[in-house]
Design a protein around this motif. Structure first.
Motif, PDB file in Angstrom:
ATOM      1  N   TRP A 114       8.035 -58.104 -18.759  1.00  0.00           N
ATOM      2  CA  TRP A 114       8.911 -59.258 -18.511  1.00  0.00           C
ATOM      3  C   TRP A 114       8.739 -60.342 -19.561  1.00  0.00           C
ATOM      4  O   TRP A 114       9.505 -61.296 -19.600  1.00  0.00           O
ATOM      5  N   GLY A 150       7.777 -60.180  -5.699  1.00  0.00           N
ATOM      6  CA  GLY A 150       7.757 -59.379  -6.928  1.00  0.00           C
ATOM      7  C   GLY A 150       8.967 -59.720  -7.777  1.00  0.00           C
ATOM      8  O   GLY A 150       9.721 -58.857  -8.208  1.00  0.00           O
ATOM      9  N   ARG A 188      15.358 -62.748 -11.909  1.00  0.00           N
ATOM     10  CA  ARG A 188      16.815 -62.536 -12.057  1.00  0.00           C
ATOM     11  C   ARG A 188      17.530 -62.429 -10.708  1.00  0.00           C
ATOM     12  O   ARG A 188      18.633 -62.932 -10.541  1.00  0.00           O
ATOM     13  N   TRP A 189      16.858 -61.793  -9.698  1.00  0.00           N
ATOM     14  CA  TRP A 189      17.561 -61.678  -8.398  1.00  0.00           C
ATOM     15  C   TRP A 189      17.424 -62.968  -7.599  1.00  0.00           C
ATOM     16  O   TRP A 189      18.276 -63.280  -6.771  1.00  0.00           O
ATOM     17  N   ASP A 234       5.269 -63.611  -7.777  1.00  0.00           N
ATOM     18  CA  ASP A 234       4.899 -62.414  -8.543  1.00  0.00           C
ATOM     19  C   ASP A 234       3.448 -62.593  -8.992  1.00  0.00           C
ATOM     20  O   ASP A 234       3.044 -63.698  -9.359  1.00  0.00           O
ATOM     21  N   PRO A 235       2.654 -61.514  -8.966  1.00  0.00           N
ATOM     22  CA  PRO A 235       1.248 -61.668  -9.356  1.00  0.00           C
ATOM     23  C   PRO A 235       1.015 -61.639 -10.858  1.00  0.00           C
ATOM     24  O   PRO A 235      -0.072 -61.965 -11.323  1.00  0.00           O
ATOM     25  N   VAL A 268       1.545 -59.510  -2.778  1.00  0.00           N
ATOM     26  CA  VAL A 268       1.960 -59.248  -1.397  1.00  0.00           C
ATOM     27  C   VAL A 268       0.792 -59.461  -0.431  1.00  0.00           C
ATOM     28  O   VAL A 268       0.987 -59.772   0.740  1.00  0.00           O
ATOM     29  N   LEU A 299      12.858 -56.134  -4.600  1.00  0.00           N
ATOM     30  CA  LEU A 299      13.692 -55.131  -5.272  1.00  0.00           C
ATOM     31  C   LEU A 299      12.908 -54.461  -6.394  1.00  0.00           C
ATOM     32  O   LEU A 299      12.570 -55.097  -7.398  1.00  0.00           O
ATOM     33  N   GLY A 300      12.600 -53.191  -6.177  1.00  0.00           N
ATOM     34  CA  GLY A 300      11.903 -52.419  -7.209  1.00  0.00           C
ATOM     35  C   GLY A 300      10.423 -52.744  -7.301  1.00  0.00           C
ATOM     36  O   GLY A 300       9.845 -52.642  -8.382  1.00  0.00           O
ATOM     37  N   ASP A 344      10.352 -49.925 -17.996  1.00  0.00           N
ATOM     38  CA  ASP A 344       9.992 -50.046 -16.584  1.00  0.00           C
ATOM     39  C   ASP A 344       9.554 -48.688 -16.047  1.00  0.00           C
ATOM     40  O   ASP A 344       8.547 -48.552 -15.349  1.00  0.00           O
TER      41      ASP A 344
END
Ligand SMILES: C[S@@+](CC[C@H](N)C(=O)[O-])C[C@H]1O[C@@H](n2cnc3c(N)ncnc32)[C@H](O)[C@@H]1O
Length: 303
Positions: free
Chosen positions: A42, A80, A85-86, A101-102, A126, A142-143, A259
Motif C-alpha cells: 500500500w 483492514g 479506498r473503500w 489497519d495494523p 482485528v 474486504l479482502g 496482492d
C-alpha cells in the motif's frame, strides 16, 4: 467518531494528523509477514482514481441495500482498510467511518483520505479493535479475513462490534468452487509461485509481480477482451481465467498481482463455508453475491 475503548499505545503525528496506534507487538491471530507485505504494497499502490474506486466499490456493494445507510446517523467500521479506498467509497453514504489497519498502510490511508472529513484512520488489528462492542451500524472487511490465521475467530470479533440489526459486508477469496477444473489447475501453479515470490526481498518481489502482471495476467485479459468483442451478446469471455480484469486498469492489475503473489498467508473458502462462518458469527439473512469478486457477502446481526 466513536470514543476509543482502549488506550492508544502511541499517538503518531503524521502530516499534521494524529494516528492512534493500538499495536502492542503481541497480537494474536495475525500473520506479521503478511501484514508487513501489505504495508509495502500500500506504500507502492497508494492512490486510485475516483472512477476506479467507484466502479470496483459498486461491485462489492451490489448486495448492500442502499436504504440501510443514513447520512445523518450511520456509523461504519472498515477493518483492514489498506489505503482506505473503500472507506472513501463509503464515506459519502454514511455519517462517519472508522478505518483501522495494523500495517504501515495507515500512513497511505491518511494521505489518500485527507480530503474526506468523516473518516478517521487508526492503527489496530482485528484482535484489538479499539471500539466498544455493539457500536457500529455497518462493518465491512474486504479482502482481509483470508489473510489472518483464524478467519472464523476474526469474523466473530468483527461482528461483536455491530449493533443488533446492523449489517456486515465481507469479501473472502473463493475456493474456485464455481469454476471449471482448469481454473483449479492454474490456481495450484500460481500458488507454487506465490510461495516463493512472497518470501523474496521487497524490490525483487515487486519486480516479479510486475512481470507476472504483464506475462501472466495480461494475456488472459487480452484474450477475454477479444472473446467479448467477437461475441458481444454472449458471456463466453467468462470462461477465460482472470476475465474479472476485463474492464480493469493496468494499475489495478499490477496491484492485484502484488496482492496475490506477494502475501505469504492466504486462505480460500467455498460459498457454503462462507455462509457457515457468517452464521457461526451471529449473522442472519445472509446474501452471497453471484458476481465477482467471489465471495462477497452481507449478513445482518441477529437479535
Ligand atoms: C488485501 S488488503 C485489503 C485492504 C483493503 N480492504 C482493500 O481492499 O483495499 C488486506 C489488509 O488486511 C490487513 N490485515 C492483515 N492482517 C490483519 C489483521 N490481523 N487485522 C486487521 N487487518 C489485517 C492488511 O494490513 C491489509 O491492509
Amino acid at each position: 467518531m466513536i470514543n476509543y475503548s482502549l488506550k492508544p499505545i502511541q499517538n503518531i503525528v503524521y502530516n499534521g494528523k494524529i494516528i492512534s496506534s493500538f499495536i502492542t507487538g503481541k497480537e494474536q491471530n495475525i500473520d506479521q509477514a503478511t501484514v508487513d507485505a501489505f504495508g509495502e504494497e500500500w506504500t507502492k499502490f497508494a492512490s486510485f482514481s475516483n472512477s476506479e474506486i467507484q466502479a470496483a466499490g459498486d461491485e462489492y456493494f451490489d448486495i448492500v441495500p442502499p436504504q440501510i445507510f443514513d447520512k445523518e446517523r450511520t456509523i461504519a467500521l472498515d477493518l483492514g482498510c489498506g489505503t482506505g479506498r473503500w472507506a472513501k467509497y463509503l464515506a459519502s453514504k454514511v455519517k462517519f467511518v472508522e478505518a483501522i489497519d495494523p500495517s504501515k498502510a495507515v500512513f497511505s490511508a491518511v494521505d489518500f483520505t485527507t480530503d474526506v472529513q468523516n473518516i478517521r484512520i487508526s492503527q489496530a488489528s482485528v484482535e484489538s479493535i479499539p471500539f466498544p462492542d455493539e457500536s457500529f451500524d455497518f462493518v465491512m472487511s474486504l479482502g482481509v479475513l483470508h489473510h489472518v490465521p483464524d478467519t472464523q475467530e476474526a469474523l466473530n470479533k468483527l461482528v461483536k462490534k455491530l449493533k443488533i440489526g446492523g449489517y456486515c459486508l465481507i469479501y473472502l477469496y473463493y475456493a474456485l468452487d464455481n469454476r471449471p477444473f482448469y481454473y483449479k489447475g492454474l490456481f495450484y501453479i500460481s500458488n507454487f509461485f506465490r510461495w516463493w515470490i512472497s518470501r523474496l526481498p521487497n524490490s525483487l518481489k515487486k519486480m516479479c509481480c510486475d512481470i507476472i502482471a504483464i506475462l501472466g495476467y495480461m494475456p488472459f485479459v487480452v484474450l477475454a477482451r477479444f472473446v467479448k468483442k467477437l461475441f458481444p451478446t454472449q458471456k463466453y469471455y467468462e470462461k477465460v481465467p482472470l476475465f474479472y480484469y476485463i474492464n480493469k486498469s493496468f494499475h489495478i492489475i499490477r496491484n492485484d498481482a502484488l496482492d496475490r503473489f506477494g502475501t505469504p498467508l492466504e486462505q480460500r473458502f467455498t460459498k457454503q463455508e462462507v455462509i457457515k462462518m457468517m452464521e457461526n458469527a451471529g449473522l442472519a439473512d445472509i446474501v452471497v453475491s453471484p458476481h465477482m469478486p467471489c465471495w462477497h457477502a452481507i449478513g445482518k446481526r441477529k437479535k
